[in-house]
Design an enzyme around this catalytic site. Structure first.
Site, PDB file in Angstrom:
ATOM      1  N   ASP A  15      -4.627  25.412  23.896  1.00  0.00           N
ATOM      2  CA  ASP A  15      -6.071  25.605  23.700  1.00  0.00           C
ATOM      3  C   ASP A  15      -6.450  25.379  22.224  1.00  0.00           C
ATOM      4  O   ASP A  15      -5.580  25.419  21.356  1.00  0.00           O
ATOM      5  CB  ASP A  15      -6.467  27.023  24.136  1.00  0.00           C
ATOM      6  N   ASP A  30      -1.834  16.478  25.812  1.00  0.00           N
ATOM      7  CA  ASP A  30      -1.289  17.586  26.613  1.00  0.00           C
ATOM      8  C   ASP A  30      -1.093  18.776  25.691  1.00  0.00           C
ATOM      9  O   ASP A  30       0.022  19.115  25.308  1.00  0.00           O
ATOM     10  CB  ASP A  30       0.044  17.133  27.225  1.00  0.00           C
TER      11      ASP A  30
HETATM   12  N1  SAM Z   1      -0.067  22.275  29.887  1.00  0.00           N
HETATM   13  C1  SAM Z   1      -0.100  23.253  28.918  1.00  0.00           C
HETATM   14  C2  SAM Z   1      -1.340  24.097  28.912  1.00  0.00           C
HETATM   15  O1  SAM Z   1      -2.437  23.628  28.654  1.00  0.00           O
HETATM   16  O2  SAM Z   1      -1.211  25.278  29.182  1.00  0.00           O
HETATM   17  C3  SAM Z   1       0.233  22.713  27.586  1.00  0.00           C
HETATM   18  C4  SAM Z   1       1.608  22.181  27.582  1.00  0.00           C
HETATM   19  S1  SAM Z   1       2.417  21.881  26.126  1.00  0.00           S
HETATM   20  C5  SAM Z   1       3.536  23.222  26.101  1.00  0.00           C
HETATM   21  C6  SAM Z   1       1.305  22.065  24.791  1.00  0.00           C
HETATM   22  C7  SAM Z   1       2.017  21.734  23.488  1.00  0.00           C
HETATM   23  O3  SAM Z   1       1.087  21.263  22.519  1.00  0.00           O
HETATM   24  C8  SAM Z   1       2.746  22.909  22.843  1.00  0.00           C
HETATM   25  O4  SAM Z   1       4.115  22.716  22.955  1.00  0.00           O
HETATM   26  C9  SAM Z   1       2.269  22.880  21.393  1.00  0.00           C
HETATM   27  O5  SAM Z   1       3.295  23.151  20.468  1.00  0.00           O
HETATM   28  C10 SAM Z   1       1.735  21.456  21.282  1.00  0.00           C
HETATM   29  N2  SAM Z   1       0.795  21.255  20.170  1.00  0.00           N
HETATM   30  C11 SAM Z   1      -0.175  22.104  19.748  1.00  0.00           C
HETATM   31  N3  SAM Z   1      -0.803  21.582  18.670  1.00  0.00           N
HETATM   32  C12 SAM Z   1      -0.214  20.394  18.400  1.00  0.00           C
HETATM   33  C13 SAM Z   1      -0.417  19.394  17.402  1.00  0.00           C
HETATM   34  N4  SAM Z   1      -1.350  19.528  16.447  1.00  0.00           N
HETATM   35  N5  SAM Z   1       0.356  18.278  17.436  1.00  0.00           N
HETATM   36  C14 SAM Z   1       1.323  18.126  18.393  1.00  0.00           C
HETATM   37  N6  SAM Z   1       1.560  19.048  19.338  1.00  0.00           N
HETATM   38  C15 SAM Z   1       0.807  20.169  19.356  1.00  0.00           C
END
Ligand code: SAM
Length: 280
Positions: A156, A153
């Site tokens: 981008d 989840d």
């Molecule tokens: N549903 C949403 C969208 O696609 O618009 C995404 C929801 S959620 C808020 C996505 C999360 O992924 C973010 O909080 C971000 O911090 C997290 N994220 C990004 N890269 C990551 C990584 N390498 N490991 C763990 N979490 C990560």
């Protein structure tokens, strides 16, 4: 005042907002929250709309219940990303499921706790385990055959999420899933970005016998038509749907067994574009 999102420099959509409630620059990204009349509260990360009160249930129900109602007996589920808590809220509706969630940015969790009370029940649930860390590192360290389902989840493929879209990452996902495991990833959109959608299909398809996209509408996301991609080692997402489970989940607003099955139908141009990447 408007919240405008520009997608890949060629498409813009805008939502009328009343005011900005918060802006936080974390170590990884900029997180904003807006208040709007039509969409309720909107969470934005690095200029991209993540979720809003009006339709977050669609995304979260679809990423969670499709694999849970395909797998015969899911017990351990890993979420990579998902810091708002919406995906976890849906998984925890299933009594037998324990959730590990690896979110890189604690500020996303903090902002969600402050502005999105609909996820409150997640944070204190004894079946929920929050790990603040990088998903790529977590999967590298995790033991073989630990999880029944993994949900990616993520944001981008830019900034901290870049490493969540490549072969090394999916080789580990494959390894830490059990022999009948299922992965579902945020699959971008075949409508607005077919090349990126195909790339994610290709990477997942390198490891999973069954690789199929499914769709959902998300008014917050550019173009509205968005996709998840399921990779499965054993169960088939439409043939193996467990109807008794799918239609008996309390308090849902979007997902049901008809939606589950119909979300896998493909328009002809998509079938042609995907060709052998579509493995059913
Ligand atoms: N549903 C949403 C969208 O696609 O618009 C995404 C929801 S959620 C808020 C996505 C999360 O992924 C973010 O909080 C971000 O911090 C997290 N994220 C990004 N890269 C990551 C990584 N390498 N490991 C763990 N979490 C990560």
């Amino acid at each position: 005042m408007w919240f405008e999102e520009i997608h890949n420099g060629f498409f813009k959509q805008a939502v009328k907002v009343e005011k900005k409630l918060a802006e936080k620059r974390s170590r990884y990204q900029t997180i904003e929250v807006y208040e709007s009349k039509e969409f309720g509260r909107i969470m934005v990360i690095d200029g991209h709309g993540m979720l809003c009160d009006k339709d977050e249930f669609i995304y979260h129900e679809m990423i969670a219940h499709v694999p849970v109602c395909t797998h015969k007996d899911p017990k351990r589920v890993l979420i990579i990303g998902g810091g708002d808590g919406g995906t976890a809220r849906e998984l925890l509706r299933h009594e037998g499921i324990n959730v590990d969630m690896v979110e890189i940015d604690e500020e996303v969790v903090n902002i969600s706790k402050e502005f999105f009370p609909q996820f409150d029940e997640v944070w204190s649930n004894p079946r929920f385990n929050l790990i603040i860390g990088d998903g790529t590192e977590f999967v590298r360290e995790a033991k073989d055959k630990t999880y029944d389902i993994v949900l990616v989840d993520s944001t981008d493929p830019e900034g901290p999420a870049e490493g969540l879209f490549n072969k090394t990452f999916y080789a580990h996902i494959n390894r830490i899933l059990k022999d009948d495991g299922i992965v579902v990833a945020q699959g971008e959109s075949w409508w607005i970005d077919m090349p990126l959608h195909k790339e994610i299909m290709r990477v997942i398809g390198d490891f999973f016998k069954i690789t199929m996209p499914y769709r959902f509408e998300m008014y917050m996301y550019p173009g509205c038509n968005w996709n998840f991609i399921v990779g499965s080692k054993f169960y088939h997402p439409t043939a193996d749907i467990i109807l008794q489970r799918a239609d008996l989940i309390d308090n849902l607003k979007y997902y049901n067994s008809d939606i589950h099955i119909s979300s896998f139908t493909l328009p002809t141009y998509v079938k042609k574009e995907l060709g052998e990447l579509y493995k059913w």
